[in-house]
Structure formats: C-alpha cells, structure tokens
Design a protein around this motif. Structure first.
Motif, PDB file in Angstrom:
ATOM      1  N   VAL A   1       0.834  -1.206   0.000  1.00 35.14           N
ATOM      2  CA  VAL A   1       0.000   0.000   0.000  1.00 35.14           C
ATOM      3  C   VAL A   1       0.865   1.251   0.000  1.00 35.14           C
ATOM      4  N   VAL A   2       1.913   1.267   0.792  1.00 33.45           N
ATOM      5  CA  VAL A   2       2.807   2.432   0.837  1.00 33.45           C
ATOM      6  C   VAL A   2       3.475   2.635  -0.515  1.00 33.45           C
TER       7      VAL A   2
ATOM      8  N   VAL B   1       2.402   1.694  -3.482  1.00 31.75           N
ATOM      9  CA  VAL B   1       1.420   2.133  -4.480  1.00 31.75           C
ATOM     10  C   VAL B   1       1.100   3.608  -4.290  1.00 31.75           C
ATOM     11  N   ARG B   2       1.063   4.074  -3.032  1.00 34.50           N
ATOM     12  CA  ARG B   2       0.817   5.502  -2.790  1.00 34.50           C
ATOM     13  C   ARG B   2       1.992   6.357  -3.272  1.00 34.50           C
ATOM     14  N   LEU B   3       3.213   5.878  -3.058  1.00 31.45           N
ATOM     15  CA  LEU B   3       4.392   6.653  -3.457  1.00 31.45           C
ATOM     16  C   LEU B   3       4.682   6.558  -4.953  1.00 31.45           C
TER      17      LEU B   3
ATOM     18  N   PRO C   1       2.660   5.218  -7.949  1.00 31.24           N
ATOM     19  CA  PRO C   1       1.473   4.590  -8.542  1.00 31.24           C
ATOM     20  C   PRO C   1       1.826   3.895  -9.866  1.00 31.24           C
TER      21      PRO C   1
ATOM     22  N   GLU D   1      -1.752   9.014 -13.799  1.00 31.03           N
ATOM     23  CA  GLU D   1      -2.729   9.857 -13.120  1.00 31.03           C
ATOM     24  C   GLU D   1      -3.784  10.317 -14.125  1.00 31.03           C
TER      25      GLU D   1
END
Length: 70
Positions: free
Chosen positions: A53-54, A56-58, A60, A64
């Motif tokens: 999760v970390v 993917v947040r940092l 992607p 966008e």
C-alpha cells in the motif's frame, strides 16, 4: 506465509514435540505476544500488504487521470 506457518506447526506440534517420559502427549499453549507467538505471526502476515500500500501511494503503477478541461 500460511504454508510456512502450517509446516512449522506440523513439525513442532505434530512431529517433534515429545513428552519427557515418552508416556503420553504433551500440551502446547500458543502465547499471544511472545517472540514466536500469535501477534508476531499476524504482524508478519500483514506487513507485505502494508508495504504494498505504501509503495502504491508513493509510486502509482498507473498514470494519473488528467483534469477535465473547461
């Protein structure tokens, strides 16, 4: 991870744990917060998902979405 835990449980509890007198079964109590208890096992099973999760947040893996132009 589940496979490794199941194998360790089978070896330690099912195959290698003998009573000192060899007259009967021994009892094994799973501790919660010990070094090899239930809490560390849960933390180790959840840790790869938290790292995912970390990351993917940092970083992607998909582009966008572009803002709508008016």
């Amino acid at each position: 991870m589940i496979g490794i835990f199941a194998m360790r449980w089978n070896v330690v509890i099912g195959g290698q744990l003998f009573s000192k007198s060899f007259l009967g079964y021994t009892s094994y109590k799973v501790e919660f917060a010990a070094r090899e208890g239930l809490l560390p096992a849960i933390v180790l099973m959840v840790l790869p998902f938290l790292i995912f999760v970390v990351l993917v947040r940092l970083l992607p893996p998909w582009p966008e979405p572009e803002a709508k132009r008016t």
